[in-house]
Design a protein around this motif. Structure first.
Motif, short mmCIF file in Angstrom:
data_model
loop_
_atom_site.label_atom_id
_atom_site.label_comp_id
_atom_site.label_asym_id
_atom_site.label_seq_id
_atom_site.Cartn_x
_atom_site.Cartn_y
_atom_site.Cartn_z
N GLU A 125 0.83 -1.21 0.00
CA GLU A 125 0.00 0.00 0.00
C GLU A 125 0.86 1.26 0.00
O GLU A 125 0.59 2.22 -0.72
CB GLU A 125 -0.94 -0.02 1.21
CG GLU A 125 -2.00 -1.11 1.13
CD GLU A 125 -2.90 -1.13 2.34
OE1 GLU A 125 -2.58 -0.43 3.33
OE2 GLU A 125 -3.91 -1.85 2.32
N VAL A 126 1.93 1.27 0.80
CA VAL A 126 2.83 2.41 0.81
C VAL A 126 3.56 2.53 -0.53
O VAL A 126 3.72 3.62 -1.09
CB VAL A 126 3.85 2.30 1.97
CG1 VAL A 126 4.94 3.38 1.83
CG2 VAL A 126 3.15 2.45 3.31
N TYR A 127 3.96 1.39 -1.08
CA TYR A 127 4.64 1.38 -2.38
C TYR A 127 3.74 1.99 -3.46
O TYR A 127 4.15 2.89 -4.20
CB TYR A 127 5.02 -0.05 -2.74
CG TYR A 127 5.49 -0.23 -4.17
CD1 TYR A 127 6.60 0.46 -4.65
CD2 TYR A 127 4.82 -1.10 -5.03
CE1 TYR A 127 7.05 0.28 -5.95
CE2 TYR A 127 5.25 -1.27 -6.34
CZ TYR A 127 6.36 -0.58 -6.80
OH TYR A 127 6.79 -0.74 -8.08
N THR A 128 2.50 1.54 -3.54
CA THR A 128 1.56 2.06 -4.54
C THR A 128 1.30 3.55 -4.31
O THR A 128 1.25 4.34 -5.26
CB THR A 128 0.24 1.28 -4.47
OG1 THR A 128 0.50 -0.11 -4.70
CG2 THR A 128 -0.74 1.78 -5.53
N SER A 129 1.14 3.93 -3.05
CA SER A 129 0.89 5.33 -2.72
C SER A 129 2.05 6.22 -3.13
O SER A 129 1.87 7.31 -3.68
CB SER A 129 0.63 5.46 -1.21
OG SER A 129 0.50 6.79 -0.82
N GLU A 130 3.27 5.74 -2.88
CA GLU A 130 4.45 6.54 -3.18
C GLU A 130 4.68 6.65 -4.69
O GLU A 130 5.15 7.68 -5.18
CB GLU A 130 5.67 5.94 -2.49
CG GLU A 130 6.84 6.88 -2.39
CD GLU A 130 7.87 6.45 -1.35
OE1 GLU A 130 8.94 7.07 -1.32
OE2 GLU A 130 7.60 5.51 -0.59
N LEU A 131 4.34 5.59 -5.41
CA LEU A 131 4.48 5.63 -6.87
C LEU A 131 3.65 6.76 -7.49
O LEU A 131 4.07 7.40 -8.46
CB LEU A 131 4.04 4.30 -7.48
CG LEU A 131 5.06 3.17 -7.56
CD1 LEU A 131 4.41 1.95 -8.21
CD2 LEU A 131 6.29 3.58 -8.35
#
Length: 424
Positions: free
Chosen positions: A153-159
């Motif tokens: 979720e953090v990865y997708t958000s940061e992308l």
């Protein structure tokens, strides 16, 4: 008795808890939604003992704390020469996301700023079936002693908001530093930042660096000493970005922060420290985390420039004495600062409650740091609470009046052999 180290960590946490300065990293939507009041602290020794307090089971993403370990992995796999061709080691004096390169070489100034970290990520060898981020996750899992995972979720958000990092990637590709698709490299770098840890994981990871690259719990050599030295040097000069000079003078511990609220610190040969508190300052550092490091460095004498030698063991010998073998003697040697005091207290906590006379002989010590004296007398008090009579033999007068304070009653200033004659 119980070692007072956990109590000290709780005390430090409570002293810094009222500080609510700083803001969440709201430019990453997922990080803007975390609980700002989470707070944890952990400390590891070079033999693998972990002390922790607060929200020490809460997982959070490493973010930029992954940078020194990506750098370590690249150094270990491809060597310093090849890494230095792509990434320098000079402090930038600029913010972590600044778009800048060395004037003459057109390479990033160091591996701790984002341009250098993206480049470092590209240097990690990988297989078609195992990405660079996955290689780093496996490496960090070995350091931590357990399987770590990504926060999708953090990865997708940061992308979704990684426009500046993408621009860095394209700039690096334009000048020839990156030799592959910059989108793929930047995406991999962002995924590396989403590896989840607790403060206990981070403390263990830091402990491996403090232990010269050897995982203390398994005894496995995971990094060459030369790699550890290089990584810690860069952490000390560049790890705290444009606040590195202030950090070096006030804290003096090689460190790296992450915008999720973590800070990791390594004092070679002594301890690894990890803090988690999500509110960050204008440099991207946890506000409470900085407070904790400043306090612990000052109170525990952990500044790298203290320059006092560290002993591998504080115990020269431990034996029974007296006519009835009812006197327990601990002969100490070397220096007594935090690391050695922690070792001593861990030995003393093996003493069962009872009315034994316990003698702590300081004759062969060469230096007693203030934190060593405080921890020594805290151990004395706890042994007394367990019913023991405790005597501290200081025939050389090493303890100062300030260090002795209210403990003069337990001090003996004659030589150990002479003192023990009364029990024969």
């Amino acid at each position: 008795m119980q070692t007072p180290v956990p109590d000290y960590l709780k005390h430090v946490l409570s002293q810094c808890q009222r500080n609510t300065d700083g803001q969440l990293a709201d430019y990453i939507p997922e990080l803007a939604a975390v609980d700002p009041d989470k707070f944890a602290l952990a400390l590891s020794t070079v033999d693998g003992t972990i002390y922790s307090t607060g929200d020490d089971e809460v997982e959070f993403t490493m973010q930029s704390m992954s940078k020194p370990f990506a750098y370590a992995l690249a150094l270990q796999k491809v060597g310093l020469t090849k890494v230095m061709e792509k990434v320098g080691v000079e402090p930038s004096g600029e913010a972590f996301n600044q778009i800048s390169l060395e004037k003459d070489s057109n390479i990033p100034k160091n591996p701790m700023i984002n341009s250098g970290a993206i480049t470092t990520h590209s240097l990690i060898p990988y297989k078609r079936t195992v990405s660079r981020a996955e290689q780093l996750r496996r490496f960090l899992s070995g350091l931590a002693g357990r399987e770590l995972s990504f926060d999708s979720e953090v990865y997708t958000s940061e992308l979704k908001t990684a426009f500046r990092n993408r621009s860095l990637g394209y700039m690096l590709r334009t000048v020839g530093v990156l030799e592959e698709d910059p989108e793929a490299i930047v995406n991999g770098y962002i995924k590396q930042c989403s590896i989840k840890v607790t403060v206990k994981d981070l403390a263990m990871i830091a402990g491996v660096l403090a232990n010269g690259g050897i995982q203390p719990q398994t005894g496995k050599k995971l990094l060459d000493r030369s790699v550890v030295r290089q990584v810690l040097s860069v952490m000390l000069t560049c790890g705290m970005y444009d606040a590195a000079g202030d950090w070096l003078t006030t804290v003096g511990i090689p460190a790296k922060s992450g915008v999720a609220g973590g800070i990791i610190g390594v004092l070679p040969g002594q301890v690894g420290i990890a803090v988690f508190s999500p509110r960050i300052d204008e440099h991207g550092h946890s506000v409470r985390g900085v407070d904790i490091f400043e306090r612990m460095s000052r109170e525990m004498g952990l500044h790298l420039m203290e320059g006092t030698p560290s002993a591998q063991t504080i115990l020269q010998s431990c034996y029974w004495a007296g006519k009835n073998d009812d006197v327990r003697v601990y002969e100490l040697r070397g220096v007594l600062q935090f690391t050695e005091s922690e070792m001593l207290l861990r030995n003393l906590q093996e003493e069962p409650p009872g009315d034994t006379t316990i003698v702590l002989d300081l004759t062969n010590l060469t230096l007693i740091h203030d934190v060593g004296a405080r921890m020594l007398f805290e151990g004395v008090e706890r042994l007394q609470q367990d019913g023991h009579r405790v005597v501290v033999v200081d025939s050389e007068g090493l303890l100062s009046q300030t260090q002795i304070q209210k403990h003069a009653a337990v001090l003996v200033q004659e030589e150990l052999e002479r003192y023990l004659q009364q029990y024969e």
